[in-house]
Design a protein around this motif. Structure first.
Motif, PDB file in Angstrom:
ATOM      1  N   VAL A  61       7.025  48.219  65.254  1.00 60.66           N
ATOM      2  CA  VAL A  61       7.450  48.021  63.888  1.00 60.66           C
ATOM      3  C   VAL A  61       8.976  47.859  63.905  1.00 60.66           C
ATOM      4  N   GLY A  62       9.366  47.153  62.557  1.00 62.99           N
ATOM      5  CA  GLY A  62      10.946  47.212  62.413  1.00 62.99           C
ATOM      6  C   GLY A  62      11.354  45.797  63.015  1.00 62.99           C
ATOM      7  N   ARG A  63      12.776  45.788  63.450  1.00 61.95           N
ATOM      8  CA  ARG A  63      13.129  44.379  63.499  1.00 61.95           C
ATOM      9  C   ARG A  63      12.714  43.772  64.952  1.00 61.95           C
TER      10      ARG A  63
ATOM     11  N   ALA B  11      19.782  51.700  65.487  1.00 57.77           N
ATOM     12  CA  ALA B  11      21.148  52.249  65.714  1.00 57.77           C
ATOM     13  C   ALA B  11      21.368  53.270  66.345  1.00 57.77           C
ATOM     14  N   ALA B  12      20.439  54.214  66.345  1.00 59.06           N
ATOM     15  CA  ALA B  12      20.406  55.601  67.054  1.00 59.06           C
ATOM     16  C   ALA B  12      19.532  55.209  68.354  1.00 59.06           C
ATOM     17  N   PHE B  13      18.665  54.415  68.417  1.00 65.41           N
ATOM     18  CA  PHE B  13      17.850  54.328  69.479  1.00 65.41           C
ATOM     19  C   PHE B  13      17.791  52.937  70.105  1.00 65.41           C
ATOM     20  N   HIS B  14      18.649  52.321  70.980  1.00 63.40           N
ATOM     21  CA  HIS B  14      18.892  50.908  71.543  1.00 63.40           C
ATOM     22  C   HIS B  14      17.771  50.527  72.390  1.00 63.40           C
TER      23      HIS B  14
ATOM     24  N   ALA C  86      18.523  56.515  73.797  1.00 59.61           N
ATOM     25  CA  ALA C  86      19.301  57.375  72.589  1.00 59.61           C
ATOM     26  C   ALA C  86      20.634  56.998  72.720  1.00 59.61           C
ATOM     27  N   ALA C  87      21.070  56.788  71.636  1.00 61.47           N
ATOM     28  CA  ALA C  87      22.576  56.256  71.688  1.00 61.47           C
ATOM     29  C   ALA C  87      23.595  57.535  71.649  1.00 61.47           C
ATOM     30  N   GLU C  88      22.893  58.598  71.176  1.00 64.45           N
ATOM     31  CA  GLU C  88      23.699  59.740  70.836  1.00 64.45           C
ATOM     32  C   GLU C  88      22.992  61.052  70.843  1.00 64.45           C
ATOM     33  N   ARG C  89      23.074  61.938  71.216  1.00 65.19           N
ATOM     34  CA  ARG C  89      22.351  63.232  71.132  1.00 65.19           C
ATOM     35  C   ARG C  89      21.725  63.468  69.704  1.00 65.19           C
ATOM     36  N   VAL C  90      20.314  63.650  69.801  1.00 66.09           N
ATOM     37  CA  VAL C  90      19.610  63.525  68.582  1.00 66.09           C
ATOM     38  C   VAL C  90      18.567  64.621  68.778  1.00 66.09           C
TER      39      VAL C  90
END
Length: 420
Positions: free
Chosen positions: A364-366, A66-69, A312-316
């Motif tokens: 790792v992950g989806r 969600a945060a990293f596309h 990055a979907a938004e500032r992080v």
């Protein structure tokens, strides 16, 4: 912006970082170690990518879609000129979101179609076929050794084995494996390399041919019952619509490249490292589980997929660094396998280390690589079979330092010439 986000301080003993430069490609470890220690999140001025180097930061990115596309995963690293775009357009080339570059709700279903054909039980059932194909290729390699005194196990074995295995698993015939390898390798170079404009045009022609062949293959009706292509054509999207041809081709594009080129690169590195490490080749043919353990160490220390990208979907804040929204991240997978916070003595090849499979070579992950089991198995079978058939093989000069494939996300020896 915090100091870590500025250009990496350059130690006097290490030249300025060039992700495509021969120095980095041939020996990336000093840079990877320096990045991880001194600038774990670092904006590379040459590419504009934000390099993420620590294991935990990379894992965090991969586990938070969600945060990293994944949208940029298959974007061309080197901008494509108008002439190249025209060639690709003329071939009908498109890569809509399908697998690696798909962050939409359609990803899960498409991934399920793929994993059905590469799960552990199906791979285990394919081992006799992998061994048969390996034996056939090694027969030819032995003939070359006997006739010429040397043989390149990269072009005659490591490259061809995974392509032929994939063709059998997916029910593909009527095409020369060498052609599929050439198309797949051209795709990697065009989208992950730094080719000249002239070379880009050459590659675009091959990529266009590959895409047209995939489109014709996917569009052929009816597909063999129970085949991968039949499963794709029957797949329904979340809204109930049948999967469109362009997305099916996009999925096949990724599967064919991962199943051929990257697995071939893994086999190449596995063979070369086993030949170079004292005692490994002599034991790999008969010592139980050594081939599998060696492959795992290669994946940890020197994986074929060295980096992967995210947006990055938004500032992080990542690794203590403020990363702006829209930033393109380059996850240094290869360096993460040498993170001393995770792996003891990371610069040493230690088969059977307790946490060997904690590496991130398959992600790792989806979006974890659905072909991980197949790649592991093929590389272990390839090493074991070659060590048994060619027990006296040794690296032939000058392949102690072979040419290295140096794309943004892919690295492997391009020659494994042996003699006896």
């Amino acid at each position: 912006m915090t100091p870590q986000a500025l250009d990496l301080p350059v130690p006097a003993a290490i030249p300025r970082l060039d992700l495509f430069g021969d120095g980095f490609v041939r020996d990336p470890y000093p840079w990877l170690d320096t990045l991880r220690t001194d600038a774990p999140v670092h904006r590379d001025p040459g590419t504009g990518l934000w390099l993420v180097s620590r294991y935990e930061d990379i894992r965090r990115v991969l586990l938070d879609p969600a945060a990293f596309h994944p949208d940029n995963a298959q974007h061309a690293v080197t901008p494509l000129p108008v002439g190249v775009l025209r060639v690709l357009a003329g071939a009908g080339f498109r890569l809509p979101p399908a697998l690696a570059n798909n962050g939409t709700e359609s990803h899960h279903g498409l991934r399920r179609v793929v994993t059905r054909f590469f799960h552990a039980k199906r791979v285990a059932a394919a081992v006799p076929a992998i061994e048969r194909i390996a034996s056939e290729l090694l027969d030819a390699a032995q003939e070359r050794l006997d006739g010429n005194g040397s043989c390149d196990l990269f072009e005659s074995y490591a490259q061809i084995l995974p392509c032929r295995v994939l063709m059998e698993l997916l029910g593909i015939d009527g095409i020369d494996p060498a052609t599929l390898v050439r198309w797949s390798d051209a795709s990697l170079e065009l989208f992950w390399g730094r080719p000249t404009p002239e070379r880009q045009l050459e590659l675009a022609v091959l990529v266009g041919e590959f895409h047209q062949w995939l489109t014709a293959t996917v569009s052929t009706a009816p597909q063999p019952p129970g085949s991968f292509l039949e499963a794709l054509t029957r797949h329904l999207l979340p809204d109930g619509r049948p999967l469109d041809v362009a997305t099916a081709v996009g999925a096949c594009f990724f599967v064919f490249i991962a199943g051929q080129s990257t697995t071939g690169q893994l086999i190449s590195t596995t063979l070369h490292r086993a030949l170079a490490e004292p005692g490994v080749w002599a034991r790999a043919g008969d010592e139980q589980d050594l081939a599998e353990a060696w492959v795992e160490e290669v994946l940890r220390r020197e994986p074929p997929v060295t980096t992967w990208r995210r947006v990055a979907a938004e500032r992080v804040t990542l690794g203590g660094v403020d990363v702006p929204a829209g930033a393109h991240l380059l996850l240094m997978l290869m360096g993460s396998g040498s993170d001393p916070e995770v792996f003891d003595a990371p610069d040493q090849m230690c088969p059977h280390r307790a946490n060997a499979r904690h590496h991130l070579a398959f992600g790792v992950g989806r979006h974890r690589c659905p072909g991980a089991s197949l790649a592991r198995t093929e590389a272990a079978v390839a090493l074991r079979a070659a060590a048994r058939r060619l027990p006296n093989a040794r690296i032939a000069p000058p392949d102690e330092q072979p040419p290295i494939l140096g794309l943004l996300s892919f690295r492997a020896p391009q020659s494994v010439r042996v003699t006896t």
